[in-house]
Enzyme design. Structure first.
Site, PDB file in Angstrom:
ATOM      1  N   ASN A   9     -79.996  14.785  65.764  1.00  0.00           N
ATOM      2  CA  ASN A   9     -81.097  15.044  65.436  1.00  0.00           C
ATOM      3  C   ASN A   9     -82.088  13.906  66.102  1.00  0.00           C
ATOM      4  O   ASN A   9     -81.927  12.854  66.064  1.00  0.00           O
ATOM      5  CB  ASN A   9     -81.204  14.405  63.788  1.00  0.00           C
ATOM      6  CG  ASN A   9     -82.656  14.441  63.120  1.00  0.00           C
ATOM      7  OD1 ASN A   9     -83.537  14.833  64.136  1.00  0.00           O
ATOM      8  ND2 ASN A   9     -82.675  14.121  61.837  1.00  0.00           N
ATOM      9  N   ARG A  93     -80.672  19.450  64.688  1.00  0.00           N
ATOM     10  CA  ARG A  93     -81.525  19.638  63.694  1.00  0.00           C
ATOM     11  C   ARG A  93     -82.850  20.265  64.549  1.00  0.00           C
ATOM     12  O   ARG A  93     -83.283  19.137  65.421  1.00  0.00           O
ATOM     13  CB  ARG A  93     -81.788  18.527  62.949  1.00  0.00           C
ATOM     14  CG  ARG A  93     -83.072  18.662  62.006  1.00  0.00           C
ATOM     15  CD  ARG A  93     -82.948  17.358  60.995  1.00  0.00           C
ATOM     16  NE  ARG A  93     -83.868  17.527  59.701  1.00  0.00           N
ATOM     17  CZ  ARG A  93     -83.981  16.773  58.811  1.00  0.00           C
ATOM     18  NH1 ARG A  93     -83.249  15.847  58.589  1.00  0.00           N
ATOM     19  NH2 ARG A  93     -84.983  17.077  57.910  1.00  0.00           N
ATOM     20  N   HIS A 181     -88.074  20.246  55.105  1.00  0.00           N
ATOM     21  CA  HIS A 181     -86.766  19.844  54.501  1.00  0.00           C
ATOM     22  C   HIS A 181     -85.827  20.836  54.145  1.00  0.00           C
ATOM     23  O   HIS A 181     -85.205  20.978  53.167  1.00  0.00           O
ATOM     24  CB  HIS A 181     -87.355  19.228  53.307  1.00  0.00           C
ATOM     25  CG  HIS A 181     -87.858  17.660  53.548  1.00  0.00           C
ATOM     26  ND1 HIS A 181     -89.036  17.345  52.803  1.00  0.00           N
ATOM     27  CD2 HIS A 181     -87.441  16.585  54.316  1.00  0.00           C
ATOM     28  CE1 HIS A 181     -89.519  16.016  53.303  1.00  0.00           C
ATOM     29  NE2 HIS A 181     -88.463  15.437  54.187  1.00  0.00           N
ATOM     30  N   HIS A 207     -87.364  16.646  46.767  1.00  0.00           N
ATOM     31  CA  HIS A 207     -86.769  16.036  48.053  1.00  0.00           C
ATOM     32  C   HIS A 207     -87.927  14.883  47.845  1.00  0.00           C
ATOM     33  O   HIS A 207     -88.747  14.875  48.812  1.00  0.00           O
ATOM     34  CB  HIS A 207     -86.900  16.638  49.228  1.00  0.00           C
ATOM     35  CG  HIS A 207     -86.256  15.867  50.278  1.00  0.00           C
ATOM     36  ND1 HIS A 207     -85.040  16.144  50.799  1.00  0.00           N
ATOM     37  CD2 HIS A 207     -86.703  15.127  50.940  1.00  0.00           C
ATOM     38  CE1 HIS A 207     -84.519  15.196  51.672  1.00  0.00           C
ATOM     39  NE2 HIS A 207     -85.501  14.810  51.915  1.00  0.00           N
ATOM     40  N   LEU A 208     -87.324  13.491  47.607  1.00  0.00           N
ATOM     41  CA  LEU A 208     -88.199  12.262  47.542  1.00  0.00           C
ATOM     42  C   LEU A 208     -87.580  11.513  48.555  1.00  0.00           C
ATOM     43  O   LEU A 208     -86.831  10.595  47.919  1.00  0.00           O
ATOM     44  CB  LEU A 208     -88.542  11.872  46.380  1.00  0.00           C
ATOM     45  CG  LEU A 208     -89.051  12.930  44.929  1.00  0.00           C
ATOM     46  CD1 LEU A 208     -89.074  12.210  43.743  1.00  0.00           C
ATOM     47  CD2 LEU A 208     -90.298  13.643  45.492  1.00  0.00           C
ATOM     48  N   ASN A 210     -88.596   8.885  52.555  1.00  0.00           N
ATOM     49  CA  ASN A 210     -89.647   8.625  53.167  1.00  0.00           C
ATOM     50  C   ASN A 210     -90.689   9.564  53.795  1.00  0.00           C
ATOM     51  O   ASN A 210     -91.884   9.577  53.430  1.00  0.00           O
ATOM     52  CB  ASN A 210     -89.102   8.033  54.936  1.00  0.00           C
ATOM     53  CG  ASN A 210     -90.030   7.077  55.223  1.00  0.00           C
ATOM     54  OD1 ASN A 210     -90.980   6.192  54.566  1.00  0.00           O
ATOM     55  ND2 ASN A 210     -89.723   6.895  56.436  1.00  0.00           N
ATOM     56  N   ARG A 240     -97.215   9.041  55.343  1.00  0.00           N
ATOM     57  CA  ARG A 240     -98.355   9.867  55.304  1.00  0.00           C
ATOM     58  C   ARG A 240     -99.195  10.302  54.060  1.00  0.00           C
ATOM     59  O   ARG A 240     -98.653  10.167  52.953  1.00  0.00           O
ATOM     60  CB  ARG A 240     -97.559  11.448  55.624  1.00  0.00           C
ATOM     61  CG  ARG A 240     -96.746  11.222  56.861  1.00  0.00           C
ATOM     62  CD  ARG A 240     -96.110  12.766  57.262  1.00  0.00           C
ATOM     63  NE  ARG A 240     -94.739  12.726  57.977  1.00  0.00           N
ATOM     64  CZ  ARG A 240     -93.563  13.163  57.778  1.00  0.00           C
ATOM     65  NH1 ARG A 240     -93.418  13.741  56.715  1.00  0.00           N
ATOM     66  NH2 ARG A 240     -92.903  12.834  58.452  1.00  0.00           N
ATOM     67  N   ASP A 282     -91.816   1.237  51.774  1.00  0.00           N
ATOM     68  CA  ASP A 282     -90.371   1.279  51.154  1.00  0.00           C
ATOM     69  C   ASP A 282     -90.666   1.336  49.600  1.00  0.00           C
ATOM     70  O   ASP A 282     -90.989   0.272  48.997  1.00  0.00           O
ATOM     71  CB  ASP A 282     -89.435   0.046  51.644  1.00  0.00           C
ATOM     72  CG  ASP A 282     -88.153   0.464  51.302  1.00  0.00           C
ATOM     73  OD1 ASP A 282     -87.898   0.542  50.098  1.00  0.00           O
ATOM     74  OD2 ASP A 282     -87.318   0.332  52.093  1.00  0.00           O
ATOM     75  N   MET A 283     -89.888   2.222  48.762  1.00  0.00           N
ATOM     76  CA  MET A 283     -90.234   2.281  47.430  1.00  0.00           C
ATOM     77  C   MET A 283     -89.648   1.161  46.834  1.00  0.00           C
ATOM     78  O   MET A 283     -90.224   0.561  45.701  1.00  0.00           O
ATOM     79  CB  MET A 283     -89.538   3.591  46.913  1.00  0.00           C
ATOM     80  CG  MET A 283     -89.626   3.804  45.406  1.00  0.00           C
ATOM     81  SD  MET A 283     -91.100   3.774  44.640  1.00  0.00           S
ATOM     82  CE  MET A 283     -91.873   5.369  45.492  1.00  0.00           C
ATOM     83  N   ARG A 284     -88.446   0.457  47.326  1.00  0.00           N
ATOM     84  CA  ARG A 284     -87.832  -0.772  46.692  1.00  0.00           C
ATOM     85  C   ARG A 284     -88.616  -1.904  46.639  1.00  0.00           C
ATOM     86  O   ARG A 284     -89.055  -2.542  45.563  1.00  0.00           O
ATOM     87  CB  ARG A 284     -86.432  -1.209  47.275  1.00  0.00           C
ATOM     88  CG  ARG A 284     -85.381  -0.161  46.982  1.00  0.00           C
ATOM     89  CD  ARG A 284     -84.382  -0.176  47.871  1.00  0.00           C
ATOM     90  NE  ARG A 284     -84.598   0.116  49.340  1.00  0.00           N
ATOM     91  CZ  ARG A 284     -83.764   0.675  50.431  1.00  0.00           C
ATOM     92  NH1 ARG A 284     -82.414   0.545  49.816  1.00  0.00           N
ATOM     93  NH2 ARG A 284     -84.048   1.106  51.480  1.00  0.00           N
ATOM     94  N   GLY A 327     -83.632   9.790  49.081  1.00  0.00           N
ATOM     95  CA  GLY A 327     -83.458   8.269  48.788  1.00  0.00           C
ATOM     96  C   GLY A 327     -83.953   7.872  47.734  1.00  0.00           C
ATOM     97  O   GLY A 327     -83.431   7.086  46.769  1.00  0.00           O
ATOM     98  N   GLY A 329     -85.518  10.118  45.200  1.00  0.00           N
ATOM     99  CA  GLY A 329     -85.048  10.848  44.060  1.00  0.00           C
ATOM    100  C   GLY A 329     -83.740  10.560  43.526  1.00  0.00           C
ATOM    101  O   GLY A 329     -83.529  10.572  42.618  1.00  0.00           O
TER     102      GLY A 329
HETATM  103  P1  ADP Z   1     -85.759   9.657  54.812  1.00  0.00           P
HETATM  104  O1  ADP Z   1     -87.048  10.575  54.708  1.00  0.00           O
HETATM  105  O2  ADP Z   1     -86.183   8.657  56.058  1.00  0.00           O
HETATM  106  O3  ADP Z   1     -84.542  10.381  55.360  1.00  0.00           O
HETATM  107  P2  ADP Z   1     -84.749   8.769  52.465  1.00  0.00           P
HETATM  108  O4  ADP Z   1     -84.142   9.927  52.165  1.00  0.00           O
HETATM  109  O5  ADP Z   1     -83.653   7.858  53.348  1.00  0.00           O
HETATM  110  O6  ADP Z   1     -85.741   8.874  53.530  1.00  0.00           O
HETATM  111  O7  ADP Z   1     -85.596   7.602  51.578  1.00  0.00           O
HETATM  112  C1  ADP Z   1     -86.001   6.575  51.910  1.00  0.00           C
HETATM  113  C2  ADP Z   1     -86.566   6.078  50.607  1.00  0.00           C
HETATM  114  O8  ADP Z   1     -85.713   6.042  49.640  1.00  0.00           O
HETATM  115  C3  ADP Z   1     -87.267   4.579  50.982  1.00  0.00           C
HETATM  116  O9  ADP Z   1     -88.709   4.464  50.282  1.00  0.00           O
HETATM  117  C4  ADP Z   1     -86.258   3.692  50.029  1.00  0.00           C
HETATM  118  O10 ADP Z   1     -86.851   2.382  49.699  1.00  0.00           O
HETATM  119  C5  ADP Z   1     -85.984   4.594  48.951  1.00  0.00           C
HETATM  120  N1  ADP Z   1     -84.757   4.103  48.235  1.00  0.00           N
HETATM  121  C6  ADP Z   1     -83.374   4.014  48.720  1.00  0.00           C
HETATM  122  N2  ADP Z   1     -82.654   3.387  47.624  1.00  0.00           N
HETATM  123  C7  ADP Z   1     -83.493   3.238  46.814  1.00  0.00           C
HETATM  124  C8  ADP Z   1     -83.316   2.517  45.630  1.00  0.00           C
HETATM  125  N3  ADP Z   1     -81.873   2.084  44.924  1.00  0.00           N
HETATM  126  N4  ADP Z   1     -84.201   2.385  44.554  1.00  0.00           N
HETATM  127  C9  ADP Z   1     -85.653   2.836  44.994  1.00  0.00           C
HETATM  128  N5  ADP Z   1     -85.764   3.460  46.034  1.00  0.00           N
HETATM  129  C10 ADP Z   1     -84.721   3.718  46.840  1.00  0.00           C
END
Ligand code: ADP
Length: 402
Positions: A9, A93, A181, A207-208, A210, A240, A282-284, A327, A329
């Protein structure tokens, strides 16, 4: 020597890779995953095998200047670490298959030339994907290269969900709602085919990550997506903006005299969770933040998902199941809980304890719509397609033609 395949990718400054062995299982088995990132800036190599991580900064003679160099580093490492691996095919990809490609395919010189013509449709991604294919072609001459398109899954959507309200010549020249996606949606549907085939009748997948999108699926086929002509549309994402009135773009151009490059930068990189919150993409970080702007960005993120959920369920005529993946979802009980709050009118009844516990099914047993939480695996989907399209031994396609 056993047959292996590599999945690649290639992005603007990175190449992500995975190595799969074909050991007779239903799916190729991943044995290594990693990436070279920071090409042209501060390049680093990272890989994981059996849960063990390796990471090193690439300096001196090892510094990759381009995708060819980065791929050489990956191949060199794979050769040392897996000396018995015979590379039988490479799966890529590819973000855009244009209006024409609705399935994965072998990339020969002619197909490569066609894929180049889609670069204007995805200028931020397609040229890098193609650079990865070209580099792999030079590194593995004669080995089949398979292109797997993020748009392919959505080519089955009906005209009304594929078009914009513009004169037909725009549709004809390719101004359509492509959706992205697709490899994730395909992976989830193929897993549900084993787990709960009746869920494929009317399904919405969230699909939630980044990047974030949602897809309406009817009888296993994509019928509507929140992403459109580009991956900018629909949900709020890491950086975005998601859905926006085109009038805002006209305002930015006419009143603020912003250039196309400035607007692209604003919408793609300076908006979303990061831009709205001023805290992080970053959601965290946002879940942990007390800043009012972070709470507002989270509320906006959840609200957009809820609006789109209603809209996609109107396309499928209700749902038998919905799936949270990506990540966020798959991991954020907060987001899942907020999305499903008060959604009983749509047949979605959340089991709060199951959601807290991170269970695979987080709806109550009496919920008319089943709610799944699943990990997606786009690399596995690429690997599976690559085995089939390249007609490798043990694949269903090869067995059928034997
Ligand atoms: P990408 O689109 O880059 O593939 P991912 O599917 O890896 O992204 O998702 C990344 C997102 O998932 C980030 O916002 C991250 O904070 C969130 N994430 C990962 N683990 C957790 C968690 N335990 N709780 C909340 N959000 C999380």
């Amino acid at each position: 020597m056993s047959d292996h395949i590599i999945t690649l990718n290639a992005g603007s400054s990175s190449i992500k890779f995975a190595l799969f062995v074909l050991d007779g299982g239903e799916w190729p088995r991943m044995v290594a995953i990693g990436q070279v990132e920071g090409i042209g800036v501060t390049p680093e190599f990272e890989a994981k095998v059996d849960g063990q991580k390796t990471k090193r900064t690439l300096t001196g003679a090892d510094t990759p200047k381009n995708h060819d160099d980065a791929l050489k580093i990956i191949i060199g490492w794979l050769g040392e670490r897996f000396p018995d691996a015979k590379i039988a095919a490479i799966g890529h990809r590819v973000v855009h298959g244009g209006p024409v490609y609705s399935a994965p395919m072998l990339i020969d010189d002619a197909a490569f030339e066609v894929l180049k013509t889609f670069a204007p449709l995805a200028p931020l991604h397609q040229p890098h994907n193609l650079a990865g294919i070209a580099a792999a072609g030079r590194a593995f001459p004669g080995i089949p290269q398979v292109g797997c398109f993020d748009t392919a899954f959505h080519r089955t959507q009906p005209f009304v969900n594929d078009a914009y309200g513009l004169p037909p010549e725009y549709y004809e020249e390719g101004v359509r709602r492509y959706g992205f996606h697709g490899l994730s949606y395909e992976y989830i549907t193929s897993r549900l085919m084993d787990r709960d085939p009746s869920a494929l009748r009317r399904l919405v997948v969230l699909h939630l990550g980044n990047g974030a999108s949602m897809c309406a699926i009817k009888d296993g086929k994509g019928v509507g997506s929140t992403m459109g002509f580009s991956p900018l549309d629909g949900l709020l994402m890491g950086t975005r903006c998601g859905q926006i009135d085109p009038g805002v773009l006209l305002y930015l151009m006419q009143q603020k005299e912003m250039s196309a490059a400035q607007i692209s930068d604003l919408l793609n990189k300076k908006s979303g969770l990061k831009g709205m919150s001023g805290v992080s993409s970053d959601m965290r970080d946002l879940e942990a933040s007390d800043a009012p702007s972070a709470k507002q960005a989270l509320a906006y993120f959840v609200n957009r998902i809820r609006r789109e959920l209603g809209s996609l369920m109107a396309i499928t005529g209700g749902a038998d199941a919905i799936v949270f993946t990506g990540g966020i979802g798959a991991n954020s009980k907060f987001v899942r809980g907020a999305v499903l709050d008060g959604m009983e009118w749509a047949g979605l009844v959340i089991d709060r304890a199951a959601n807290e516990a991170g269970a695979e099914v987080i709806s109550t047993s009496g919920s008319p719509v089943k709610v799944y939480v699943m990990q997606t695996d786009e690399e596995a989907m690429i690997a599976q397609h690559t085995v089939r399209v390249a007609g490798l031994a043990g694949s269903p396609a090869a067995l059928a033609s034997a």
